[in-house]
Design an enzyme around this catalytic site. Structure first.
Site, PDB file in Angstrom:
ATOM      1  N   LYS A  10      -2.329 -12.983 -27.509  1.00  0.00           N
ATOM      2  CA  LYS A  10      -3.826 -13.445 -27.118  1.00  0.00           C
ATOM      3  C   LYS A  10      -5.366 -12.571 -27.344  1.00  0.00           C
ATOM      4  O   LYS A  10      -5.067 -11.800 -28.519  1.00  0.00           O
ATOM      5  CB  LYS A  10      -4.583 -12.448 -25.873  1.00  0.00           C
ATOM      6  N   ASP A 136      -3.974  -5.401 -20.173  1.00  0.00           N
ATOM      7  CA  ASP A 136      -3.913  -6.836 -20.334  1.00  0.00           C
ATOM      8  C   ASP A 136      -3.217  -7.142 -19.855  1.00  0.00           C
ATOM      9  O   ASP A 136      -2.685  -8.342 -20.150  1.00  0.00           O
ATOM     10  CB  ASP A 136      -3.211  -6.284 -22.181  1.00  0.00           C
TER      11      ASP A 136
END
Length: 284
Positions: A10, A136
């Site tokens: 990401k 996350d």
């Protein structure tokens, strides 16, 4: 039966820190999206009740220190699974790079074991499990593009940004996320990036405004401490990347590029002094 899962990296298009919370975490607002650089996990059952993790990468732990291992232990213990599993991790995402490689591995392990052991867990249930492993992990379970709030676990999916090339460059240093947040003075941040502005730019499919709206308040800590990161940002900008930002707590810097004709020039320019450079696309 074998189960395969991709674990994409990401990047943070926007990372803002609002305040330090009483529980020691920071209250954040982020916009995250995924890129086509991914680890891959292969999982199958073992006849003995044991978790075995393997990888050809010689620089990652293969025990309780690994987030994928922790994910397997968590889901086994929480749902009373008395079966073993073998997990092979094909590592492609740089480690300690600000790209959520470990978190994405944990997310892929949870998704894969949910299928392998036919647990029937919903996406919100998997995300809640993931939040126990790291801030996350819930986003990495969900994927796509999302606004993340709280400590990162409160997610709101949004449209994907306009498709483009993404150039990732990681200098040969590791940055501790805990160290960066520990040195951040949230109450002294004067220039906060705009979440509504970035959401609006994405909705309008304005690549120019997405690039103009990039922002990461953690740069105020990482860039002064690690001049290599600042140098990569400056070189990417000079070579013509449309938008340049450090991802997460660093040290990886990404550049968004709309024209393929620019990509090789930027890649070759960075390779002159940075070994780990990747050219990928947004996952949309």
């Amino acid at each position: 039966m074998k189960v395969y899962e991709k674990a994409p990296a990401k990047i943070n298009l926007l990372l803002d820190v609002l305040r330090k919370r009483e529980d020691g975490y920071h209250e954040v607002e982020m916009i995250m999206t995924m890129v086509d650089l991914a680890d891959r996990l292969e999982m199958y059952e073992l006849p003995r009740d044991q978790i075995v993790l393997s990888s050809h990468a010689g620089f990652i732990p293969l025990d309780e220190k690994n987030l994928a291992f922790q994910a397997a232990r968590l889901i086994k213990d929480r749902y009373g699974v008395k079966r073993g599993v073998y997990i092979h991790l094909d590592k492609q995402i740089p480690v300690a790079a600000g790209l959520a490689g470990g978190s994405s591995d944990a997310a892929a392990a949870l998704r894969g074991l949910n299928r392998l052991w036919e647990l029937g867990l919903s996406l919100p249930e998997l995300e809640a499990l993931g939040a126990e492993l790291g801030s996350d992990v819930p986003f990495c379970i969900r994927g796509g593009t999302a606004v993340a709030r709280g400590r990162g676990e409160k997610l709101e999916s949004i449209e994907s940004p306009p498709q483009c090339w993404v150039i990732l460059a990681k200098p040969p240093i590791n940055v501790s996320t805990a160290d960066v947040y520990g040195k951040l003075r949230a109450n002294e941040i004067k220039d906060h990036p705009s979440i509504p502005g970035m959401i609006d730019a994405i909705r309008r499919e304005s690549f120019h405004d997405v690039c103009a709206g990039l922002g990461n308040v953690l740069e105020s800590v990482t860039l002064p401490k690690y001049p290599e990161v600042r140098q990569i940002k400056e070189v990417m900008t000079k070579l013509g990347a449309d938008g340049v930002l450090m991802s997460g707590s660093g040290p990886t810097v990404f550049g968004l590029v709309s024209k393929e004709s620019k990509v090789s020039r930027i890649y070759n320019g960075l390779r002159g002094f940075c070994k780990e450079v990747y050219v990928v696309r947004l996952l949309t």
